[in-house]
Design a protein around this motif. Structure first.
Motif, PDB file in Angstrom:
ATOM      1  N   VAL A  42       0.836  -1.206   0.000  1.00 17.43           N
ATOM      2  CA  VAL A  42       0.000   0.000   0.000  1.00 17.43           C
ATOM      3  C   VAL A  42       0.869   1.253   0.000  1.00 17.43           C
ATOM      4  O   VAL A  42       0.627   2.206  -0.767  1.00 17.43           O
ATOM      5  N   LEU A  43       1.889   1.292   0.854  1.00 11.93           N
ATOM      6  CA  LEU A  43       2.760   2.465   0.922  1.00 11.93           C
ATOM      7  C   LEU A  43       3.476   2.706  -0.410  1.00 11.93           C
ATOM      8  O   LEU A  43       3.552   3.838  -0.893  1.00 11.93           O
ATOM      9  N   ALA A  44       3.995   1.624  -1.001  1.00 11.28           N
ATOM     10  CA  ALA A  44       4.731   1.766  -2.255  1.00 11.28           C
ATOM     11  C   ALA A  44       3.807   2.183  -3.401  1.00 11.28           C
ATOM     12  O   ALA A  44       4.198   2.982  -4.259  1.00 11.28           O
ATOM     13  N   VAL A  45       2.581   1.656  -3.433  1.00 12.34           N
ATOM     14  CA  VAL A  45       1.618   2.069  -4.461  1.00 12.34           C
ATOM     15  C   VAL A  45       1.309   3.558  -4.325  1.00 12.34           C
ATOM     16  O   VAL A  45       1.270   4.295  -5.323  1.00 12.34           O
ATOM     17  N   CYS A  46       1.100   4.025  -3.104  1.00 14.54           N
ATOM     18  CA  CYS A  46       0.811   5.446  -2.889  1.00 14.54           C
ATOM     19  C   CYS A  46       1.982   6.311  -3.342  1.00 14.54           C
ATOM     20  O   CYS A  46       1.782   7.360  -3.981  1.00 14.54           O
ATOM     21  N   VAL A  47       3.202   5.879  -3.028  1.00 15.14           N
ATOM     22  CA  VAL A  47       4.387   6.631  -3.445  1.00 15.14           C
ATOM     23  C   VAL A  47       4.469   6.687  -4.961  1.00 15.14           C
ATOM     24  O   VAL A  47       4.738   7.742  -5.550  1.00 15.14           O
ATOM     25  N   ASP A  48       4.217   5.560  -5.628  1.00 16.73           N
ATOM     26  CA  ASP A  48       4.363   5.560  -7.086  1.00 16.73           C
ATOM     27  C   ASP A  48       3.226   6.297  -7.775  1.00 16.73           C
ATOM     28  O   ASP A  48       3.424   6.864  -8.852  1.00 16.73           O
ATOM     29  N   LEU A  49       2.041   6.290  -7.193  1.00 12.11           N
ATOM     30  CA  LEU A  49       0.965   7.106  -7.752  1.00 12.11           C
ATOM     31  C   LEU A  49       1.326   8.587  -7.678  1.00 12.11           C
ATOM     32  O   LEU A  49       1.063   9.359  -8.614  1.00 12.11           O
ATOM     33  N   LEU A  50       1.945   8.997  -6.570  1.00 13.70           N
ATOM     34  CA  LEU A  50       2.407  10.372  -6.437  1.00 13.70           C
ATOM     35  C   LEU A  50       3.502  10.669  -7.457  1.00 13.70           C
ATOM     36  O   LEU A  50       3.504  11.727  -8.100  1.00 13.70           O
ATOM     37  N   ARG A  51       4.437   9.730  -7.621  1.00 10.49           N
ATOM     38  CA  ARG A  51       5.497   9.900  -8.628  1.00 10.49           C
ATOM     39  C   ARG A  51       4.896  10.048 -10.015  1.00 10.49           C
ATOM     40  O   ARG A  51       5.344  10.877 -10.821  1.00 10.49           O
TER      41      ARG A  51
END
Length: 378
Positions: free
Chosen positions: A334-343
């Protein structure tokens, strides 16, 4: 997926599941839940659980490459798409080390080490991520493979795939000794083989793999076969010292049952219908970010650390370990998906600004020209 059309939610859900499986496998490896042959004993309870779970997840990498081949085999090669992928990779390889250093998880000496910086600056060539190296080289070969798919007859293509499988898969799946040319499926040669298999399925289909029931049956039987072969070899190795190498073969990506399991899971999701609505849109929104999950948690400075950042003391009790694993996998995903969506949003905004600049427009025209040359239109 072809530009202008919606991503197919069933395949995007499979992409998400495949990445979750990858994170599970890495958690098992980092927390010592996978047995090693040659210890002189049969695996303990938690290690048997690790084998069973690994058997269910080992198809993930093959599935991910099959998805790429299935869709990219009918698309024109795009240098713009390749550049976006490389920039996404560089974003993480270059940004993660200083962030870790700021939070005290990596020394500044390590972060600015010339060799370390070189690996981060050239992640594909240096093998920073083994998957990225194999995947990018496969993409570079994709125009030639697509041309072959368009040109060869069904019979010729089937013969070519069988010949590749004979070299990469069939022989090694039976050999109790390692081959000098075998890379266990961690190479672009095996990825190209999977790409062509997926392209064949896209173009001609397969009566053998038709239907959800047949697909899930093939997946479960293959996974059960992987687990049984591994556990039998571990048992024999513990008692006699034999088959130490072959005990690991079922978990090689180019093992026959690993391939058939991936094809079975692929076939199941190919026949899965997800009704249009909120769930389908959520899947489409999340799926483009799952590759970022891999780039974050498998970064060279993170891969050996992330599991123990979340779980300080790994439970020896079966249910305790299972709960820890589920919590850790969901949290990092979940954390990594949120980071990559922001990226992704940052990249989109930066892209719009760059295109308005003169040099950005020139770069865009250059990439278009390269794509035209690749397609034979220039």
């Amino acid at each position: 997926m072809i530009s202008g059309t919606k991503r197919q939610a069933n395949f995007e859900l499979l992409r998400i599941l495949a990445m979750l499986m990858v994170v599970v496998m890495h958690f098992l490896a980092q927390t010592g839940a996978l047995p090693a042959a040659g210890k002189g004993r049969f695996p303990a309870e938690r290690e048997i659980f690790g084998v069973l779970l690994e058997s269910l997840c080992i198809v993930a990498v093959n599935v991910y490459v099959l998805l790429s081949g299935y869709f990219l085999s009918e698309k024109s090669f795009s240098f713009r798409r390749l550049l976006k992928l490389l920039l996404q990779i560089l974003f993480y390889t270059l940004l993660i080390p200083p962030i870790l250093a700021l939070f005290g998880q990596l020394s500044w000496q390590e972060a600015v080490n010339p060799y370390h910086l070189w690996r981060c600056l050239f992640p594909v060539e240096s093998g920073h991520y083994w998957f990225v190296t194999a995947y990018v080289v496969m993409l570079l070969f994709s125009p030639m493979m697509n041309a072959a798919v368009r040109t060869l007859s069904r019979r010729q293509m089937k013969a070519a795939i069988l010949a590749l499988l004979a070299f990469f898969c069939f022989g090694k799946s039976l050999s109790v000794l390692p081959f000098g040319t075998d890379r266990y499926g961690y190479d672009f040669g095996w990825f190209c083989c999977l790409y062509l298999i997926a392209a064949y399925l896209r173009k001609y289909g397969s009566t053998f793999l038709y239907g959800k029931k047949r697909g899930v049956a093939l997946y479960l039987i293959s996974c059960a076969g992987v687990a049984v072969v591994s556990l039998v070899c571990l048992y024999l190795c513990a008692g006699t010292g034999a088959l130490e190498y072959f005990a690991s073969v079922p978990f090689h990506y180019n093992f026959l049952l690993c391939l058939t399991g991936a094809l079975g899971l692929f076939a199941f999701f190919a026949g899965l219908m997800i009704p249009e609505g909120g769930a389908a849109e959520a899947v489409r929104r999340i799926s483009p970010a799952v590759f970022g999950v891999y780039l974050i948690h498998e970064h060279a400075d993170v891969s050996a650390r992330w599991a123990m950042w979340i779980v300080r003391d790994v439970s020896e009790h079966f249910w305790g370990y299972l709960i820890q694993m589920m919590e850790s996998v969901v949290l990092i995903f979940v954390l990594a998906v949120c980071v990559d969506l922001l990226r992704g949003r940052l990249f989109a905004a930066a892209g719009r600004i760059i295109l308005r600049a003169r040099w950005g427009a020139r770069l865009n025209r250059f990439l278009e020209r390269m794509d035209e040359m690749m397609e034979g239109r220039a």
